[in-house]
Write an enzyme that holds these catalytic residues in place. Structure first.
Site, PDB file in Angstrom:
ATOM      1  N   GLY A 145      -8.919   5.951   2.306  1.00  0.00           N
ATOM      2  CA  GLY A 145      -9.504   6.603   3.488  1.00  0.00           C
ATOM      3  C   GLY A 145     -10.922   5.912   3.766  1.00  0.00           C
ATOM      4  N   ASP A 198       0.659  -1.244   0.049  1.00  0.00           N
ATOM      5  CA  ASP A 198       0.131   0.091   0.160  1.00  0.00           C
ATOM      6  C   ASP A 198       0.889   1.010   0.084  1.00  0.00           C
ATOM      7  OD1 ASP A 198      -2.331   1.491   0.011  1.00  0.00           O
ATOM      8  OD2 ASP A 198      -2.344   1.514   2.293  1.00  0.00           O
ATOM      9  N   HIS A 199       0.540   2.095  -0.872  1.00  0.00           N
ATOM     10  CA  HIS A 199       1.127   3.485  -1.170  1.00  0.00           C
ATOM     11  C   HIS A 199       2.854   3.201  -1.178  1.00  0.00           C
ATOM     12  CE1 HIS A 199      -2.004   6.196  -0.746  1.00  0.00           C
ATOM     13  NE2 HIS A 199      -2.611   5.294   0.285  1.00  0.00           N
ATOM     14  N   HIS A 234      -7.128  10.441   4.061  1.00  0.00           N
ATOM     15  CA  HIS A 234      -6.454   9.259   5.015  1.00  0.00           C
ATOM     16  C   HIS A 234      -6.340   9.899   6.456  1.00  0.00           C
ATOM     17  CE1 HIS A 234      -4.463   8.386   1.079  1.00  0.00           C
ATOM     18  NE2 HIS A 234      -4.862   7.243   1.359  1.00  0.00           N
ATOM     19  N   GLY A 235      -6.786   8.547   7.390  1.00  0.00           N
ATOM     20  CA  GLY A 235      -6.622   9.209   8.811  1.00  0.00           C
ATOM     21  C   GLY A 235      -8.239   9.419   9.396  1.00  0.00           C
ATOM     22  N   SER A 288     -11.727   4.386   6.513  1.00  0.00           N
ATOM     23  CA  SER A 288     -12.146   4.426   7.872  1.00  0.00           C
ATOM     24  C   SER A 288     -12.960   5.642   8.355  1.00  0.00           C
ATOM     25  CB  SER A 288     -10.939   4.454   8.756  1.00  0.00           C
ATOM     26  OG  SER A 288     -10.212   3.348   8.522  1.00  0.00           O
ATOM     27  N   ASN A 319      -9.868   0.750   1.195  1.00  0.00           N
ATOM     28  CA  ASN A 319      -8.938   0.551   2.125  1.00  0.00           C
ATOM     29  C   ASN A 319      -9.146   0.920   3.530  1.00  0.00           C
ATOM     30  OD1 ASN A 319      -7.693   0.016  -0.157  1.00  0.00           O
ATOM     31  ND2 ASN A 319      -5.826   1.451   0.241  1.00  0.00           N
ATOM     32  N   THR A 329      -6.744   3.113   9.563  1.00  0.00           N
ATOM     33  CA  THR A 329      -7.080   3.730  10.923  1.00  0.00           C
ATOM     34  C   THR A 329      -7.821   2.994  11.820  1.00  0.00           C
ATOM     35  OG1 THR A 329      -6.675   5.930   9.933  1.00  0.00           O
ATOM     36  CG2 THR A 329      -7.670   5.808  11.972  1.00  0.00           C
TER      37      THR A 329
END
Length: 276
Positions: free
Chosen positions: A203, A81-82, A174-175, A205, A224, A227
């Site tokens: 992102g 990932d990333h 993200h986060g 979550s 995905n 978090t």
């Protein structure tokens, strides 16, 4: 069983669902995800961040993930990932990943395109599927961008790179969100109709359930979660009785907490039973 990402995404397209991709960080988080996938008979992607592949963690964690996936009746993909560099991509392939993401989304379009073309050239020769990102998906703490992935750019990008999956900017980050995001469902639908690559929602979550369902109906095929995997695990760790000394015993409830979280998302994404 260990398989490639392409086959799992084809199942998602056929069933109009999404395959959950869970970031794992240690044996316990991986165990919780694998237990959930087996209980739900669901195809799942196990993935690790670039930093784990460029440090020593992946060297220890990867063999256990591969062994668990090979013995399981459920189809798993092991994914980078990333990927922040070509070195991370090379290490991920060396450690057994069946697909990789090379993230050059912070670069201008032409540079992103050139980097991903180079990665797909050697990855595809090795039978490794590739995910890229077009339209930078930033951090939730910095706010969610209202600039979405452009359809015409996505068409050219996929045609010239041949990527199997494309992470797109459609209103997520993200986060941990300061407030719930608003997903650009119509843009997802336009992108899905325009390109053959599977659309990926980063992102995941914290995205409200109704918006997640709408995004999948519009064409998202991989989601995905990072978090919330961490939070499920850490919240449970903090609640375990500190008088328990045996680490294996201490970790049983955190593993179960990750499993419960993963089961919830597998069912939300419509992935339960996809291994049939």
């Amino acid at each position: 069983m260990l398989t490639n990402m392409r086959d799992l995404l084809a199942i998602a397209e056929e069933r109009n669902c999404a395959i959950p991709a869970f970031n794992v960080y240690n044996g316990e988080t991986a165990m919780g995800i694998i237990k959930a996938a087996e209980e739900a008979n669901a195809c799942v992607i196990l993935q690790m961040y670039s930093r784990l592949f460029t440090s020593e963690e992946a060297e220890f964690i990867s063999p256990s993930i591969l062994a668990a996936a090979q013995r399981s009746p459920v189809k798993f993909c092991f994914h980078l990932d990333h990927g922040a560099s070509d070195e991370a991509v090379a290490r991920a392939i060396r450690y057994g990943c069946t697909s990789v993401m090379r993230d050059a989304s912070s670069m201008p379009f032409e540079e992103n395109l050139a980097i991903i073309k180079n990665v797909t050239r050697f990855a595809h020769d090795l039978g490794i599927d590739v995910e890229a990102e077009l339209g930078h998906i930033g951090l939730a703490k910095d706010g969610v961008s209202a600039e979405y992935t452009k359809v015409d750019e996505a068409v050219r990008f996929v045609e010239e790179t041949g990527v199997e999956a494309l992470a797109v900017a459609v209103g997520t980050a993200h986060g941990h969100y300061k407030q719930a995001p608003v997903i650009a469902v119509e843009r997802i639908r336009e992108l899905h109709d325009a390109i053959p690559a599977a659309l990926v929602l980063h992102g995941g979550s914290g995205v409200p359930d109704d918006q997640m369902v709408a995004a999948i109906k519009a064409g998202i095929r991989k989601v995905n979660f990072g978090t919330d995997v961490c939070l499920a695990f850490l919240d449970a760790v903090h609640e375990v009785d500190r008088s328990i000394i045996g680490v294996d015993t201490y970790m049983k409830e955190p593993v179960q907490a990750v499993k419960r979280f993963a089961l919830e998302k597998i069912r939300l994404l419509g992935a339960e039973g996809t291994n049939a």
